[in-house]
Design a protein around this motif. Structure first.
Motif, PDB file in Angstrom:
ATOM      1  N   ASP A 278       5.843   3.670   7.895  1.00 46.05           N
ATOM      2  CA  ASP A 278       7.162   3.990   7.349  1.00 46.05           C
ATOM      3  C   ASP A 278       7.342   5.494   7.164  1.00 46.05           C
ATOM      4  OD1 ASP A 278       7.983   1.343   7.234  1.00 46.05           O
ATOM      5  OD2 ASP A 278       7.653   1.129   5.069  1.00 46.05           O
TER       6      ASP A 278
ATOM      7  N   LEU B 173       8.119  -2.120  -1.523  1.00 47.17           N
ATOM      8  CA  LEU B 173       6.836  -2.155  -0.819  1.00 47.17           C
ATOM      9  C   LEU B 173       6.922  -1.378   0.501  1.00 47.17           C
ATOM     10  CD1 LEU B 173       4.105  -3.341  -1.497  1.00 47.17           C
ATOM     11  CD2 LEU B 173       4.709  -5.330  -0.128  1.00 47.17           C
TER      12      LEU B 173
ATOM     13  N   GLU C 250       0.586  -6.797  14.502  1.00 46.01           N
ATOM     14  CA  GLU C 250       0.151  -5.848  13.484  1.00 46.01           C
ATOM     15  C   GLU C 250       0.503  -4.416  13.889  1.00 46.01           C
ATOM     16  OE1 GLU C 250      -4.046  -4.400  11.590  1.00 46.01           O
ATOM     17  OE2 GLU C 250      -3.848  -6.496  12.111  1.00 46.01           O
ATOM     18  N   CYS C 251       0.955  -3.657  12.906  1.00 44.95           N
ATOM     19  CA  CYS C 251       1.313  -2.254  13.152  1.00 44.95           C
ATOM     20  C   CYS C 251       0.045  -1.437  13.357  1.00 44.95           C
ATOM     21  CB  CYS C 251       2.107  -1.711  11.970  1.00 44.95           C
ATOM     22  SG  CYS C 251       2.551   0.017  12.145  1.00 44.95           S
TER      23      CYS C 251
ATOM     24  N   GLN D 251       5.380   0.020   3.986  1.00 45.41           N
ATOM     25  CA  GLN D 251       4.467  -0.485   5.007  1.00 45.41           C
ATOM     26  C   GLN D 251       3.847   0.671   5.796  1.00 45.41           C
ATOM     27  OE1 GLN D 251       3.893  -3.821   5.221  1.00 45.41           O
ATOM     28  NE2 GLN D 251       5.356  -4.098   3.560  1.00 45.41           N
ATOM     29  N   PRO D 252       2.638   0.486   6.320  1.00 43.52           N
ATOM     30  CA  PRO D 252       2.074   1.510   7.207  1.00 43.52           C
ATOM     31  C   PRO D 252       3.064   1.818   8.335  1.00 43.52           C
ATOM     32  CG  PRO D 252       0.410  -0.139   6.693  1.00 43.52           C
ATOM     33  CD  PRO D 252       1.723  -0.654   6.144  1.00 43.52           C
TER      34      PRO D 252
ATOM     35  N   GLU E  77      -2.896  -0.687   3.944  1.00 44.93           N
ATOM     36  CA  GLU E  77      -2.117  -1.850   3.529  1.00 44.93           C
ATOM     37  C   GLU E  77      -0.865  -1.377   2.799  1.00 44.93           C
ATOM     38  OE1 GLU E  77      -4.487  -2.916  -0.552  1.00 44.93           O
ATOM     39  OE2 GLU E  77      -5.315  -3.641   1.337  1.00 44.93           O
ATOM     40  N   PRO E  78       0.092  -2.265   2.614  1.00 47.63           N
ATOM     41  CA  PRO E  78       1.326  -1.872   1.923  1.00 47.63           C
ATOM     42  C   PRO E  78       1.043  -1.325   0.515  1.00 47.63           C
ATOM     43  CG  PRO E  78       1.600  -3.995   2.989  1.00 47.63           C
ATOM     44  CD  PRO E  78       0.142  -3.652   3.090  1.00 47.63           C
TER      45      PRO E  78
ATOM     46  N   LYS F  36      -0.745   3.685  11.151  1.00 45.68           N
ATOM     47  CA  LYS F  36      -1.023   3.577   9.716  1.00 45.68           C
ATOM     48  C   LYS F  36      -0.586   4.815   8.950  1.00 45.68           C
ATOM     49  CE  LYS F  36      -4.712   0.313  10.326  1.00 45.68           C
ATOM     50  NZ  LYS F  36      -5.923  -0.224   9.770  1.00 45.68           N
TER      51      LYS F  36
ATOM     52  N   ASN G 163       3.468   0.230  -3.051  1.00 48.41           N
ATOM     53  CA  ASN G 163       4.833   0.436  -3.529  1.00 48.41           C
ATOM     54  C   ASN G 163       5.086   1.917  -3.807  1.00 48.41           C
ATOM     55  OD1 ASN G 163       4.367   1.105  -6.356  1.00 48.41           O
ATOM     56  ND2 ASN G 163       4.077  -1.073  -6.774  1.00 48.41           N
TER      57      ASN G 163
END
Length: 130
Positions: free
Chosen positions: A73, A68, A2-3, A70-71, A35-36, A6, A38
């Motif tokens: 990015d 989508l 898990e990343c 992601q945390p 959470e992801p 965040k 968009n």
């Protein structure tokens, strides 16, 4: 795995740079997500209207607004108006065709296409605004 990061690193280009600097005080700026999400949801959360975004960059790659995120990015919003050669060089020619802010690929018969494989035979025409 898990990343644990965040935070999203967010930037804007052209007029979105000025808007985001005014609203958030610096560039880039950071927000946390659990959470992801968009690109369209993120733009709405930031107060950016759909028609003000042509494409997003996610970790340096061009994506459509439904991509989508992601945390952790890195995100950049690009508004309509980027000059033609850069559209191809940066890889967003023909992306996000369902967004009214984008240019539309139109063939010689007036039929709108959403197929980037055939773009060589098509003309690029901006949509009219009212």
């Amino acid at each position: 795995m898990e990343c644990t990061n965040k935070k999203l690193e967010i930037r804007g280009f052209l007029q979105l740079d000025a808007y985001l600097r005014k609203r958030y005080g610096s560039m880039p700026f950071y927000i946390e997500i659990d959470e992801p999400i968009n690109g369209l949801e993120l733009s709405e959360q930031l107060g950016i209207q759909k028609e003000d975004v042509e494409v997003i960059f996610v970790n340096g790659f061009v994506q459509q607004l439904d991509y989508l995120i992601q945390p952790g990015d890195r995100i950049a919003f690009l508004p309509p108006g980027c000059p033609g050669p850069y559209r191809i060089a940066l890889g967003f020619y023909g992306k996000n065709q369902d967004n009214d802010a984008n240019f539309v690929i139109q063939n010689g018969e007036g039929v709108y296409e959403n197929n980037s494989e055939t773009f060589c035979n098509l003309e690029r025409k901006p949509r009219e605004t009212f």
